[in-house]
Structures are given as structure tokens and as C-alpha cells.
Design an enzyme around this catalytic site. Structure first.
Site, PDB file in Angstrom:
ATOM      1  N   GLY A  61       1.834  -6.688  -3.682  1.00 45.50           N
ATOM      2  CA  GLY A  61       0.624  -5.888  -3.127  1.00 45.50           C
ATOM      3  C   GLY A  61      -0.522  -6.817  -2.570  1.00 45.50           C
ATOM      4  O   GLY A  61      -1.473  -6.250  -2.871  1.00 45.50           O
ATOM      5  N   ALA A 104      -5.825  -7.578  -5.186  1.00 45.86           N
ATOM      6  CA  ALA A 104      -4.969  -8.724  -4.898  1.00 45.86           C
ATOM      7  C   ALA A 104      -5.336  -9.747  -3.916  1.00 45.86           C
ATOM      8  O   ALA A 104      -5.156 -10.891  -3.920  1.00 45.86           O
ATOM      9  CB  ALA A 104      -3.623  -8.132  -4.418  1.00 45.86           C
ATOM     10  N   ARG A 124       3.833  -4.762   2.987  1.00 49.85           N
ATOM     11  CA  ARG A 124       4.585  -3.804   3.579  1.00 49.85           C
ATOM     12  C   ARG A 124       4.811  -4.030   5.310  1.00 49.85           C
ATOM     13  O   ARG A 124       5.441  -3.266   5.914  1.00 49.85           O
ATOM     14  CB  ARG A 124       4.347  -2.555   3.455  1.00 49.85           C
ATOM     15  CG  ARG A 124       4.534  -2.133   1.835  1.00 49.85           C
ATOM     16  CD  ARG A 124       4.418  -0.578   1.514  1.00 49.85           C
ATOM     17  NE  ARG A 124       3.176   0.054   1.289  1.00 49.85           N
ATOM     18  CZ  ARG A 124       2.755   1.097   1.114  1.00 49.85           C
ATOM     19  NH1 ARG A 124       3.658   1.910   0.991  1.00 49.85           N
ATOM     20  NH2 ARG A 124       1.704   1.566   1.029  1.00 49.85           N
ATOM     21  N   LYS A 159      -0.209   5.236 -14.186  1.00 51.23           N
ATOM     22  CA  LYS A 159      -0.577   3.762 -14.679  1.00 51.23           C
ATOM     23  C   LYS A 159      -0.126   3.597 -16.059  1.00 51.23           C
ATOM     24  O   LYS A 159       0.694   2.740 -16.530  1.00 51.23           O
ATOM     25  CB  LYS A 159      -1.996   3.651 -14.549  1.00 51.23           C
ATOM     26  CG  LYS A 159      -2.674   3.356 -13.187  1.00 51.23           C
ATOM     27  CD  LYS A 159      -2.060   2.300 -12.415  1.00 51.23           C
ATOM     28  CE  LYS A 159      -2.393   0.926 -12.785  1.00 51.23           C
ATOM     29  NZ  LYS A 159      -1.568  -0.138 -11.865  1.00 51.23           N
ATOM     30  N   VAL A 187     -13.288  -1.105 -10.427  1.00 52.73           N
ATOM     31  CA  VAL A 187     -13.461  -2.679 -10.213  1.00 52.73           C
ATOM     32  C   VAL A 187     -14.231  -2.841  -8.905  1.00 52.73           C
ATOM     33  O   VAL A 187     -13.827  -1.920  -7.802  1.00 52.73           O
ATOM     34  CB  VAL A 187     -12.132  -3.361  -9.923  1.00 52.73           C
ATOM     35  CG1 VAL A 187     -12.336  -4.728  -9.167  1.00 52.73           C
ATOM     36  CG2 VAL A 187     -11.038  -3.693 -11.110  1.00 52.73           C
TER      37      VAL A 187
HETATM   38  P1  NDP Z   1      -5.533  -0.882  -3.203  1.00 50.20           P
HETATM   39  O1  NDP Z   1      -5.283   0.344  -2.685  1.00 50.20           O
HETATM   40  O2  NDP Z   1      -6.500  -1.856  -2.310  1.00 50.20           O
HETATM   41  O3  NDP Z   1      -4.167  -1.813  -3.367  1.00 50.20           O
HETATM   42  C1  NDP Z   1      -2.903  -1.092  -3.642  1.00 50.20           C
HETATM   43  C2  NDP Z   1      -1.879  -1.937  -3.151  1.00 50.20           C
HETATM   44  O4  NDP Z   1      -0.365  -1.584  -3.548  1.00 50.20           O
HETATM   45  C3  NDP Z   1      -1.731  -2.276  -1.845  1.00 50.20           C
HETATM   46  O5  NDP Z   1      -1.364  -3.642  -1.554  1.00 50.20           O
HETATM   47  C4  NDP Z   1      -0.627  -1.341  -1.105  1.00 50.20           C
HETATM   48  O6  NDP Z   1      -0.037  -1.762  -0.025  1.00 50.20           O
HETATM   49  C5  NDP Z   1       0.183  -1.286  -2.518  1.00 50.20           C
HETATM   50  N1  NDP Z   1       1.211  -0.254  -2.535  1.00 50.20           N
HETATM   51  C6  NDP Z   1       1.155   0.882  -2.654  1.00 50.20           C
HETATM   52  N2  NDP Z   1       2.184   1.686  -2.453  1.00 50.20           N
HETATM   53  C7  NDP Z   1       3.179   0.776  -2.410  1.00 50.20           C
HETATM   54  C8  NDP Z   1       4.593   0.890  -2.024  1.00 50.20           C
HETATM   55  N3  NDP Z   1       5.426   1.921  -2.134  1.00 50.20           N
HETATM   56  N4  NDP Z   1       5.232  -0.411  -1.794  1.00 50.20           N
HETATM   57  C9  NDP Z   1       4.590  -1.684  -1.804  1.00 50.20           C
HETATM   58  N5  NDP Z   1       3.234  -1.603  -2.105  1.00 50.20           N
HETATM   59  C10 NDP Z   1       2.569  -0.665  -2.292  1.00 50.20           C
HETATM   60  O7  NDP Z   1      -6.003  -0.904  -4.738  1.00 50.20           O
HETATM   61  P2  NDP Z   1      -6.691  -1.772  -5.945  1.00 50.20           P
HETATM   62  O8  NDP Z   1      -6.644  -3.139  -5.405  1.00 50.20           O
HETATM   63  O9  NDP Z   1      -7.857  -1.216  -6.101  1.00 50.20           O
HETATM   64  O10 NDP Z   1      -5.724  -1.730  -7.134  1.00 50.20           O
HETATM   65  C11 NDP Z   1      -4.587  -2.725  -7.004  1.00 50.20           C
HETATM   66  C12 NDP Z   1      -4.263  -2.687  -8.483  1.00 50.20           C
HETATM   67  O11 NDP Z   1      -5.251  -2.244  -9.599  1.00 50.20           O
HETATM   68  C13 NDP Z   1      -3.437  -1.147  -8.856  1.00 50.20           C
HETATM   69  O12 NDP Z   1      -2.308  -1.236  -9.575  1.00 50.20           O
HETATM   70  C14 NDP Z   1      -4.272  -0.343  -9.373  1.00 50.20           C
HETATM   71  O13 NDP Z   1      -3.880   0.920 -10.102  1.00 50.20           O
HETATM   72  C15 NDP Z   1      -5.159  -1.396 -10.452  1.00 50.20           C
HETATM   73  N6  NDP Z   1      -6.435  -0.977 -10.869  1.00 50.20           N
HETATM   74  C16 NDP Z   1      -7.447  -0.920  -9.856  1.00 50.20           C
HETATM   75  C17 NDP Z   1      -8.603  -0.431 -10.203  1.00 50.20           C
HETATM   76  C18 NDP Z   1      -9.889  -0.417  -9.290  1.00 50.20           C
HETATM   77  O14 NDP Z   1     -10.855   0.087  -9.819  1.00 50.20           O
HETATM   78  N7  NDP Z   1      -9.726  -0.969  -7.984  1.00 50.20           N
HETATM   79  C19 NDP Z   1      -8.992  -0.465 -11.779  1.00 50.20           C
HETATM   80  C20 NDP Z   1      -7.719  -0.639 -12.469  1.00 50.20           C
HETATM   81  C21 NDP Z   1      -6.608  -1.172 -12.097  1.00 50.20           C
HETATM   82  P3  NDP Z   1      -0.498  -1.337   1.519  1.00 50.20           P
HETATM   83  O15 NDP Z   1      -1.805  -2.262   1.648  1.00 50.20           O
HETATM   84  O16 NDP Z   1       0.774  -1.593   2.225  1.00 50.20           O
HETATM   85  O17 NDP Z   1      -1.007   0.253   1.297  1.00 50.20           O
END
Ligand code: NDP
Length: 345
Positions: free
Chosen positions: A11, A17, A36, A159, A187
Site C-alpha cells: 500500500g 505508507a 494498484r 482492523k 494519524v
Molecule cells: P490511505 O487510505 O491513505 O491508504 C490505504 C492504502 O491501502 C492505500 O495504499 C490503498 O491503495 C491501499 N488499499 C486499499 N484497498 C486495497 C486493495 N484492495 N488492494 C491493495 N491495496 C489497497 O490510509 P492511511 O495511510 O491513513 O492508512 C494506512 C494504514 O494505516 C491502514 O491499514 C489503516 O487502517 C492504518 N491506520 C491509519 C490511521 C490513520 O489515522 N490514518 C490510524 C491507525 C491505523 P490505493 O491508493 O490504490 O487505494
């Protein structure tokens, strides 16, 4: 501990990320990021310092079996961030739970087959700890969210199930690598990409009148730059193990709004009325039934509650400091303006 073998980052396009990628490149790592779309869709990743020499982007999807086989080939360390982060979805099973859980299991299996992986660092969440904090309790990595469901806070449910699936995989399959889970709260911080993720959307909503009044809500926060560093430290530190709560601090909505107003962001629709007292809370609870189902449920399980987290394990094992919350909040608002997610009214 820099290794010539690439670190796999799933991701890579996401808000958190992209910062992990920057942190890894800045510390000399080679990175294989999964995305993706075609690599040319991610100029903000390809232009990071060190990316031209040490970043490779490959395709993988959480819903496709075996999708991560190529991505983790030859890697010792894998950081798994990919997971849908949305509060309002049409179908919680297919939109949240399936990609979160199947994706985690698929990735763990790819890592097992690769044979080279020593550790997976999983971006879990405070959502896997609880969805309705008890005020007098101090939460630790021993706590698990047992209340969420497809009906109740489904993102939290996704989650929780995904993290459980990862630990079950380790217990049952003994794959030859270990797992470290990180459990951050909301975050904040600047984005490297133009996209607006869900945690920053919340700050925008507060500034654009989506919250009509100040409510008795408390949020835990951590800055994305600290979260990125914690991921690197969790990967590098041999003694890291288990689950780490990663909360830098907690802010009441009143203080959050006050901080933004005091920084001089005028021309936005910050809430003015204070409904954080007893009568206000009763009113907001009633009004929450008029909101979309998942938003209403979220309000009712959070209002009047504060989540106290024990982060001593994190500090002891990973030795990490947090930046002041005020800086993180103000940087977030400035960044929303910079990317034109926020316009004055
Ligand atoms: P984003 O929405 O910015 O990132 C989500 C990522 O997951 C993207 O890279 C997205 O890809 C990818 N993704 C979603 N669905 C799929 C799929 N079917 N196949 C492949 N990739 C997929 O969210 P955040 O950066 O905020 O969150 C990242 C992680 O951190 C997540 O696991 C979230 O649960 C966790 N988290 C976030 C918090 C926050 O406050 N932001 C707090 C605690 C945990 P694409 O760009 O292609 O959509």
C-alpha cells in the site's frame, strides 16, 4: 542493519505508507512498494530522495490470492499497511472486512512461501484495541476490541479481524518469521500525496462546518512522521515483539478547535457553540440518529469517553519520542490548505 535486500512495503501509495517509504529511503534501504496502478501514477513516490536508485513499484491487490508472491520474494522485512480506511461504506463485508482480512492472510502466506522473510510489521490500529474506551482504564497491548461487528463500527471490526488473522497465522502456521503489530490512533501531519485520507478528512470536516458544535469527544493522535519512524524502528529492533500502542497524546475537541483558531486560520467554519456539557451530550446523542448509520454509531460509542494508553513498552523497546501535538495539528491544517482540500468560505 541496512540490507541490500529490499524491504517490501504494501500500500505504498497511502498517506502513512508514503512517509514510511520516505523514512526507509532516507535511511538507506532499498524498497519494493506495492501499488494498484502503473508506477507513473505515483510521481510523489518516484520523486522522493533515493527513489530513483532504490525504489521499485510492483502491483498487488489485497483481494487477489498470491498477489504478493512476487512483491515479497527475497525480502527479509515486510511492512503491511494496505487496508481500506473508510467509515462510511455501502457493504462492510466486501468493502472493508474482505480486503483487510483476506489481504493480510494472503500476504502472510506469500511471506511464508518466500522463505526469506524474518519479520512482518503490521500497521494495525487502536481500532483493534477498543471501539468504546472506558474512562478509568489504561489500555495496553493485552486489550482486544471485542465489541465491533459488521453493524457496529465496521472499520474497527475490519482492523480487529485483520490483526487477529495475522497473529493466528503466526500461531498456527509457525511460518519462520515474527510479527510486530503497531496500533496508532488517528494519524495527522502533512501528506506527500494530493489524496485526502480519512484521518485528515476529519480535521477538514471540523473546519468546514460538518461538526455543528463542539462535542465531548476526545481523540488520540500521533504524527505521521513519528508513525513512519516507529515502523522503521519496529522493523530494525531485534527485541521488538507483540503489539505496540503508539499514542502521542489525546486532545478534547474543544482544545483541538481552540488550537486551530489560535493559530489564526480564519475564514473557515470552525464550530463555535459548545455542546460538550451534559445537556449538550444528550442532545448530540439524540441527533446522532439522524446521521449516516456508521457516523451515528461512531459518535455514540465515543462521546464522553477518553482512551488512556500505556505506551511504556513502545518507549522502552523502540525508544521513540513524539513531536508536540500542536505542531502536528497546525502542520495538518497548513497542508490541507496547501493541497487545496480547504478553501476559505
Ligand atoms: P490511505 O487510505 O491513505 O491508504 C490505504 C492504502 O491501502 C492505500 O495504499 C490503498 O491503495 C491501499 N488499499 C486499499 N484497498 C486495497 C486493495 N484492495 N488492494 C491493495 N491495496 C489497497 O490510509 P492511511 O495511510 O491513513 O492508512 C494506512 C494504514 O494505516 C491502514 O491499514 C489503516 O487502517 C492504518 N491506520 C491509519 C490511521 C490513520 O489515522 N490514518 C490510524 C491507525 C491505523 P490505493 O491508493 O490504490 O487505494
Amino acid at each position: 542493519m541496512i540490507t541490500e535486500k529490499p524491504v517490501c512495503l504494501t500500500g505504498a501509495s497511502g498517506f502513512i505508507a508514503a512517509h514510511i517509504l520516505r523514512e526507509l529511503l532516507a535511511n538507506g534501504y532499498r524498497v519494493r512498494g506495492t501499488v494498484r496502478k502503473k508506477p507513473e501514477n505515483y510521481p510523489y513516490l518516484l520523486s522522493l530522495p533515493g527513489a530513483a536508485e532504490r525504489l521499485e513499484l510492483v502491483n498487488a491487490d489485497l483481494l487477489a490470492d498470491g498477489s504478493f508472491d512476487k512483491a515479497v520474494e527475497g525480502c527479509e522485512y515486510v511492512i503491511h499497511t494496505a487496508s481500506p480506511f473508510e467509515i462510511n461504506v455501502k457493504d462492510p463485508q466486501t468493502d472493508l472486512v474482505d480486503p483487510a482480512v483476506n489481504g493480510t492472510e494472503t500476504l502472510m502466506e506469500s511471506c511464508r512461501k518466500a522463505g526469506s522473510v524474518r519479520r512482518v510489521v503490521l500497521t494495525s490500529s487502536i481500532a483493534a484495541i477498543t471501539d468504546e474506551p472506558e474512562n478509568n482504564k489504561v489500555y495496553t497491548g493485552n486489550d482486544w476490541n471485542t465489541m465491533s461487528s459488521l453493524e457496529r463500527n465496521p472499520y474497527y471490526y475490519s482492523k480487529t479481524l485483520a490483526e487477529r488473522a495475522a497473529w493466528d497465522f503466526i500461531m498456527q502456521k509457525r511460518p519462520g518469521y515474527d510479527l510486530v503489530a503497531l496500533n496508532p490512533p488517528l494519524v495527522l501531519g502533512p501528506s506527500l500525496s494530493p489524496a485526502l485520507n480519512t484521518s485528515k478528512l476529519m480535521i477538514r470536516d471540523i473546519m468546514t462546518g460538518e461538526y455543528p458544535a463542539i462535542m465531548d469527544l476526545n481523540w488520540g493522535f500521533t504524527d505521521v512522521r513519528d508513525v513512519a519512524k516507529i515502523h522503521r524502528l519496529a522493523m530494525e529492533n531485534r527485541n521488538a515483539s507483540g503489539r505496540y500502542l503508539c499514542t502521542a497524546g489525546t486532545l478534547h475537541m474543544r482544545d483541538l478547535v481552540g488550537m486551530i483558531a489560535a493559530a489564526g486560520f480564519t475564514g473557515y467554519r470552525l464550530p463555535k457553540a459548545d455542546l460538550s456539557g451534559k445537556i449538550g451530550t444528550a442532545l448530540i446523542t439524540l441527533l446522532s440518529y439522524t446521521k449516516p448509520k456508521n457516523v451515528g454509531k461512531y459518535i455514540r460509542t465515543q462521546i464522553g469517553r477518553t482512551m488512556n494508553c500505556d505506551i511504556s513498552r513502545l518507549q522502552r523497546d523502540l525508544g521513540c519520542d513524539f513531536m508536540p501535538l500542536e505542531k502536528s495539528v497546525i502542520d495538518t491544517v497548513e497542508d490541507l490548505v496547501r493541497w487545496e482540500h480547504l478553501k476559505t468560505t
